[in-house]
Design an enzyme around this catalytic site. Sequence first.
Site, PDB file in Angstrom:
ATOM      1  N   ASP A  34      -7.143  45.172 -82.604  1.00 16.93           N
ATOM      2  CA  ASP A  34      -8.339  44.353 -82.330  1.00 16.93           C
ATOM      3  C   ASP A  34      -8.168  42.971 -82.952  1.00 16.93           C
ATOM      4  OD1 ASP A  34     -11.468  45.265 -81.417  1.00 16.93           O
ATOM      5  OD2 ASP A  34     -11.184  43.284 -82.346  1.00 16.93           O
ATOM      6  N   SER A  46     -20.785  45.576 -82.162  1.00 11.57           N
ATOM      7  CA  SER A  46     -21.063  45.170 -83.541  1.00 11.57           C
ATOM      8  C   SER A  46     -22.529  44.840 -83.768  1.00 11.57           C
ATOM      9  CB  SER A  46     -20.212  43.948 -83.912  1.00 11.57           C
ATOM     10  OG  SER A  46     -18.864  44.224 -83.682  1.00 11.57           O
ATOM     11  N   HIS A  47     -23.265  44.582 -82.701  1.00  5.94           N
ATOM     12  CA  HIS A  47     -24.673  44.231 -82.899  1.00  5.94           C
ATOM     13  C   HIS A  47     -25.606  45.030 -82.012  1.00  5.94           C
ATOM     14  CE1 HIS A  47     -24.196  42.129 -79.160  1.00  5.94           C
ATOM     15  NE2 HIS A  47     -23.239  41.379 -79.668  1.00  5.94           N
ATOM     16  N   HIS A 219     -27.802  39.065 -72.930  1.00  7.98           N
ATOM     17  CA  HIS A 219     -28.992  39.922 -72.933  1.00  7.98           C
ATOM     18  C   HIS A 219     -29.719  39.664 -74.244  1.00  7.98           C
ATOM     19  CE1 HIS A 219     -31.424  43.486 -73.111  1.00  7.98           C
ATOM     20  NE2 HIS A 219     -30.692  44.034 -74.051  1.00  7.98           N
ATOM     21  N   TYR A 250     -37.407  46.999 -74.003  1.00  6.97           N
ATOM     22  CA  TYR A 250     -37.303  48.218 -74.812  1.00  6.97           C
ATOM     23  C   TYR A 250     -37.500  47.840 -76.277  1.00  6.97           C
ATOM     24  CZ  TYR A 250     -32.474  46.616 -75.629  1.00  6.97           C
ATOM     25  OH  TYR A 250     -31.371  45.868 -75.964  1.00  6.97           O
ATOM     26  N   TRP A 348     -21.579  51.493 -71.873  1.00  8.56           N
ATOM     27  CA  TRP A 348     -22.602  51.318 -72.893  1.00  8.56           C
ATOM     28  C   TRP A 348     -22.284  52.226 -74.091  1.00  8.56           C
ATOM     29  CZ3 TRP A 348     -28.334  50.663 -71.000  1.00  8.56           C
ATOM     30  CH2 TRP A 348     -28.381  49.671 -70.021  1.00  8.56           C
ATOM     31  N   VAL A 349     -22.899  51.905 -75.217  1.00 11.38           N
ATOM     32  CA  VAL A 349     -22.812  52.806 -76.376  1.00 11.38           C
ATOM     33  C   VAL A 349     -23.261  54.201 -75.945  1.00 11.38           C
ATOM     34  CG1 VAL A 349     -23.719  53.281 -78.675  1.00 11.38           C
ATOM     35  CG2 VAL A 349     -23.278  50.907 -77.983  1.00 11.38           C
ATOM     36  N   THR A 350     -24.285  54.241 -75.126  1.00  7.49           N
ATOM     37  CA  THR A 350     -24.880  55.499 -74.644  1.00  7.49           C
ATOM     38  C   THR A 350     -23.838  56.475 -74.090  1.00  7.49           C
ATOM     39  OG1 THR A 350     -26.899  54.315 -74.085  1.00  7.49           O
ATOM     40  CG2 THR A 350     -26.537  56.396 -72.934  1.00  7.49           C
ATOM     41  N   ASP A 535     -12.965  65.414 -48.960  1.00  6.04           N
ATOM     42  CA  ASP A 535     -12.683  66.205 -47.757  1.00  6.04           C
ATOM     43  C   ASP A 535     -12.159  65.247 -46.698  1.00  6.04           C
ATOM     44  OD1 ASP A 535     -15.134  64.971 -47.264  1.00  6.04           O
ATOM     45  OD2 ASP A 535     -15.922  66.652 -46.103  1.00  6.04           O
ATOM     46  N   GLU A 632     -14.932  61.876 -31.173  1.00  3.65           N
ATOM     47  CA  GLU A 632     -14.852  60.609 -31.905  1.00  3.65           C
ATOM     48  C   GLU A 632     -13.840  59.771 -31.146  1.00  3.65           C
ATOM     49  OE1 GLU A 632     -13.768  61.355 -35.969  1.00  3.65           O
ATOM     50  OE2 GLU A 632     -15.732  62.201 -36.461  1.00  3.65           O
TER      51      GLU A 632
HETATM   52  C1  LIG Z   1     -27.977  42.695 -77.210  1.00  6.47           C
HETATM   53  C2  LIG Z   1     -27.351  43.945 -76.726  1.00  6.47           C
HETATM   54  C3  LIG Z   1     -28.030  45.134 -76.801  1.00  6.47           C
HETATM   55  C4  LIG Z   1     -27.456  46.302 -76.360  1.00  6.47           C
HETATM   56  N1  LIG Z   1     -28.149  47.454 -76.504  1.00  6.47           N
HETATM   57  C5  LIG Z   1     -27.581  48.610 -76.154  1.00  6.47           C
HETATM   58  C6  LIG Z   1     -28.255  49.827 -76.380  1.00  6.47           C
HETATM   59  O1  LIG Z   1     -29.356  49.844 -76.944  1.00  6.47           O
HETATM   60  N2  LIG Z   1     -27.677  50.970 -75.953  1.00  6.47           N
HETATM   61  C7  LIG Z   1     -26.464  50.970 -75.348  1.00  6.47           C
HETATM   62  O2  LIG Z   1     -26.004  52.035 -74.973  1.00  6.47           O
HETATM   63  N3  LIG Z   1     -25.788  49.838 -75.141  1.00  6.47           N
HETATM   64  C8  LIG Z   1     -26.308  48.656 -75.531  1.00  6.47           C
HETATM   65  N4  LIG Z   1     -25.643  47.492 -75.318  1.00  6.47           N
HETATM   66  C9  LIG Z   1     -24.338  47.532 -74.631  1.00  6.47           C
HETATM   67  C10 LIG Z   1     -23.237  47.926 -75.595  1.00  6.47           C
HETATM   68  O3  LIG Z   1     -23.360  47.216 -76.771  1.00  6.47           O
HETATM   69  C11 LIG Z   1     -21.855  47.671 -75.007  1.00  6.47           C
HETATM   70  O4  LIG Z   1     -21.813  48.114 -73.690  1.00  6.47           O
HETATM   71  C12 LIG Z   1     -20.782  48.381 -75.813  1.00  6.47           C
HETATM   72  O5  LIG Z   1     -20.906  48.090 -77.162  1.00  6.47           O
HETATM   73  C13 LIG Z   1     -19.406  47.991 -75.321  1.00  6.47           C
HETATM   74  O6  LIG Z   1     -18.446  48.583 -76.158  1.00  6.47           O
HETATM   75  P1  LIG Z   1     -16.913  48.223 -75.975  1.00  6.47           P
HETATM   76  O7  LIG Z   1     -16.164  49.005 -76.999  1.00  6.47           O
HETATM   77  O8  LIG Z   1     -16.531  48.357 -74.574  1.00  6.47           O
HETATM   78  O9  LIG Z   1     -16.838  46.659 -76.263  1.00  6.47           O
HETATM   79  P2  LIG Z   1     -16.771  45.849 -77.629  1.00  6.47           P
HETATM   80  O10 LIG Z   1     -17.591  46.451 -78.676  1.00  6.47           O
HETATM   81  O11 LIG Z   1     -17.044  44.439 -77.275  1.00  6.47           O
HETATM   82  O12 LIG Z   1     -15.275  45.998 -78.047  1.00  6.47           O
HETATM   83  C14 LIG Z   1     -14.240  45.321 -77.391  1.00  6.47           C
HETATM   84  C15 LIG Z   1     -13.242  44.928 -78.428  1.00  6.47           C
HETATM   85  O13 LIG Z   1     -12.101  44.370 -77.827  1.00  6.47           O
HETATM   86  C16 LIG Z   1     -11.594  43.409 -78.724  1.00  6.47           C
HETATM   87  N5  LIG Z   1     -10.733  42.473 -78.009  1.00  6.47           N
HETATM   88  C17 LIG Z   1     -11.052  41.746 -76.926  1.00  6.47           C
HETATM   89  N6  LIG Z   1     -10.021  40.967 -76.564  1.00  6.47           N
HETATM   90  C18 LIG Z   1      -9.026  41.197 -77.429  1.00  6.47           C
HETATM   91  C19 LIG Z   1      -7.716  40.693 -77.563  1.00  6.47           C
HETATM   92  N7  LIG Z   1      -7.215  39.778 -76.749  1.00  6.47           N
HETATM   93  N8  LIG Z   1      -6.972  41.159 -78.582  1.00  6.47           N
HETATM   94  C20 LIG Z   1      -7.453  42.092 -79.423  1.00  6.47           C
HETATM   95  N9  LIG Z   1      -8.691  42.595 -79.346  1.00  6.47           N
HETATM   96  C21 LIG Z   1      -9.463  42.159 -78.359  1.00  6.47           C
HETATM   97  C22 LIG Z   1     -12.844  42.724 -79.262  1.00  6.47           C
HETATM   98  O14 LIG Z   1     -12.618  42.069 -80.469  1.00  6.47           O
HETATM   99  C23 LIG Z   1     -13.783  43.896 -79.400  1.00  6.47           C
HETATM  100  O15 LIG Z   1     -13.776  44.444 -80.681  1.00  6.47           O
HETATM  101  C24 LIG Z   1     -26.171  46.298 -75.783  1.00  6.47           C
HETATM  102  C25 LIG Z   1     -25.488  45.100 -75.690  1.00  6.47           C
HETATM  103  C26 LIG Z   1     -26.045  43.940 -76.164  1.00  6.47           C
HETATM  104  C27 LIG Z   1     -25.274  42.679 -76.069  1.00  6.47           C
END
Ligand SMILES: Cc1cc2nc3c(=O)[nH]c(=O)nc-3n(C[C@H](O)[C@H](O)[C@H](O)COP(=O)(O)OP(=O)(O)OC[C@H]3O[C@@H](n4cnc5c(N)ncnc54)[C@H](O)[C@@H]3O)c2cc1C
Length: 799
Positions: A34, A46-47, A219, A250, A348-350, A535, A632
């Site tokens: 990463d 991360s957030h 978002h 939400y 999604w995290v979900t 199929d 057909e």
């Molecule tokens: C404000 C907000 C609220 C949300 N709320 C929810 C929620 O309540 N419930 C839910 O289910 N989902 C929620 N989501 C969606 C959810 O956060 C994301 O869909 C999910 O975290 C994506 O996970 P990921 O591991 O795919 O991506 P990421 O967490 O973004 O991880 C991708 C990683 O790839 C790394 N990376 C990218 N490019 C490179 C590179 N070139 N070299 C090395 N590393 C690299 C990045 O550094 C990063 O760490 C929310 C999103 C946002 C923005």
Amino acid sequence: MTGPKVVVIGAGVVGAAVADELALRGWDDITVVDQGPLPATGGSSSHAPGLVFQTNANRTMTRLAQYTIDKLGRLDCFLPVGSLEVATSAARLAELHRRHGWLAAWGGRGSVLDPDECVRLHPLLDRGGVLGGLHVPADGLARAVRAVQVQLDRAAGRGARLLERHEVLDIRTSGGRVAGVVTDRGELPADIVVCAAGIWGPRIARMVGLRLPLTPLAHQLAWTGPVPALHGLTAEATHPILRHQDADLYVRDRGDRLGVGYYGHRPLPISADDIVPVSQAEIMPSMLPFTADDFEPAWTATRELLPAAREAKIDDAFNGLFSFTTDNLPLLGESPDVAGFWVAEAVWVTHSAGVGRAVAEWIVDGVSTFDLSGCDLNRFEAHQLAPDYVLARDCQNYVEVYDIIHPLQPMEAPRPLRTTPFYPRQQELDAAFLEYAGWERPQWYGANAPLVAGRRLPEPDGWAARFWSPIVGAEAQATREAVALYDMSTLKRAEVAGPGAADFLHWISTGDIHKSVGSVTYCLLLNADGGIRSDVTIARLGEERFQVGLNGQRDVDWLRRHAPAGVAITDLTAGTCCIGLWGPRARDVLQPLTDADLSNTGLRYFRAVRTYVGMVPVTALRLSYVGELGWELYTTADLGLKLWDTLWAAGREHGLLAAGRGAFTSLRLEKGYRSFGTDMTHEHDPFEAGLDFAVKLGKGDFFGRDGLLRRPHDRRLACLTLDGVVLGAEPVYSGDTAVGYVTSAAYGYTVGTGIAYAWLPAELAEPGRTVHIGYFDRRIPATVAAEPLFDPAMTRLKG
Ligand SMILES: Cc1cc2nc3c(=O)[nH]c(=O)nc-3n(C[C@H](O)[C@H](O)[C@H](O)COP(=O)(O)OP(=O)(O)OC[C@H]3O[C@@H](n4cnc5c(N)ncnc54)[C@H](O)[C@@H]3O)c2cc1C
């Protein structure tokens, strides 16, 4: 070291889950890389506030969420505070009942509560505004950063290497395979690369020439300062997570504060190329400055729903980036062009832990226990990869994320996008077009309105009455009385040709393909575990040349992946078209137009012939998905209109009409013909689906045979009859227990009853058994019937 060298790009909640699940399966040469610091890398995970609502129209998405809840719960990364989706309008309350139906259908538990019960569960709610709510006790909050840490630690405990602050700059390939991952701190050799780079995914995929159809969208998320009504609360969360979809928002609590997420603002897309580098990000690359004006309606609605929030101020807010796709489903699977390059994106995290497991199973075992057909990276039609299309659809999906959408509701734009050669004639006949895979597809024809008079065509109510007209029933009945044209061009078809084509198709399918030229075979493609992959209808047009009717782009990809050298798979769909000419008078229309002998001896059921219809060269396949005599008729797209006009001119004296998809579905269900993706999926096998006849176990080895023989067959796809019409995807109850779910449903205008196909435990799938279908807030009795309901002796088809 065990297993191939794997590099997982991205240590967000998805990459961490993939690494953990690969390690769990015994692979230990895994490197997770990463660009950011671990475990809060600066990506979306991360957030993320971590709300997990498992209810989804898509069964697989619910199953992925259920696994995530279960796993993160076991790892102490989940707070099971429950969820409450509230309704402030009658339409939303009905929608919550529909959502409850999906939840029950997919094996989840929840209930629709009255306003008092909602307020008891979440005392901050305004009792006056709420009409009811869907409560799902097992839902809750994922601790996303902790989930990253714990799953990475587990993987590391099994030998995985974790490399933080390594930016991936390139991917090296050799001989059509991945060979290494180039970072700013050196190269990592790799046999398999998993792209779990979230919003950066398109950048990584481009390194191997792959176009990833996703868009990062901002978002809004706002955290309040202390809410006096929550004073003294210190727990990570106390109340159920809330959704107020009527206002696109939400809410969760954290100690004495609230977090509010908002989807109601204008779409704020950004190119993956424009995301700031980690080193230049003010806080994190996936966090953009808050646009307060966009949030104003959300804050107003929050304070209306939760009056206690009026005492609080917004303390901390930002526009966070995450990925959207054109159909709101993830992108999972292996690149079609570069072997070993896998994608786990738009998750999604979900669904993260579920996706981790699904992708790991797919990589290690060649097949997942989840039905991933809807998530397959290779599901897209060519136009669906166009940047303009991706951007437009992804933005629209952001807008519609909480909207109430009817299962037949077509996308509004871009339309019309794909039209068949018959489109001008369909317009002249006042077709009511719906949309399928970008195609304009007539559901019925306004010109057939005069046919309605004098017929008994019961009117559905509520949701079943939308995208419906009595003309549907008239077209269905008229097909059985005379003859109709159906535009079948939108179904995928490919040519499979070259030395070894027959052996290949014989091996990749369940059918006996070594039959004479002119044979047509209905059979299945299986996955390695014996689950149904598709199929197909295979017409042998030459010794080593076949036309294969398929279900979509995934099938083309699958055939290409497995075809031996010399066997070419050519997608014929766009360059050709097809009319289904079906009904008892079909022969009267067609025979005078051709010198081919269309009699029962001249061209038997399930035989094909190359001939001419007037001046139009056609491939005629004698089969019918509506259960009537007919063919057909395939020709090239340039001659499509001529084919339509030729049949039309000859057919009018025999009562020929054009009929739409509504009639087709009704007739199909009367005949019990299954539709892949709806009636059966990878979760099911052919014996359970009632397709034993399509599996030639005696022919020797074929793809998926061993897996098929190992499976239990404890479910059945059953035909139910009922008074009324349902939509599909409803739960089926035996007593108070949800025991299965509806797949396809329609009214049978010939048999005079509502029809629903449903998956049931084998012991309940006996004709005569009574079950109940959960339809919104009602339970409709239904009876298991012997099938097919119409013409079981096949006299019509073979007539
Ligand atoms: C404000 C907000 C609220 C949300 N709320 C929810 C929620 O309540 N419930 C839910 O289910 N989902 C929620 N989501 C969606 C959810 O956060 C994301 O869909 C999910 O975290 C994506 O996970 P990921 O591991 O795919 O991506 P990421 O967490 O973004 O991880 C991708 C990683 O790839 C790394 N990376 C990218 N490019 C490179 C590179 N070139 N070299 C090395 N590393 C690299 C990045 O550094 C990063 O760490 C929310 C999103 C946002 C923005």
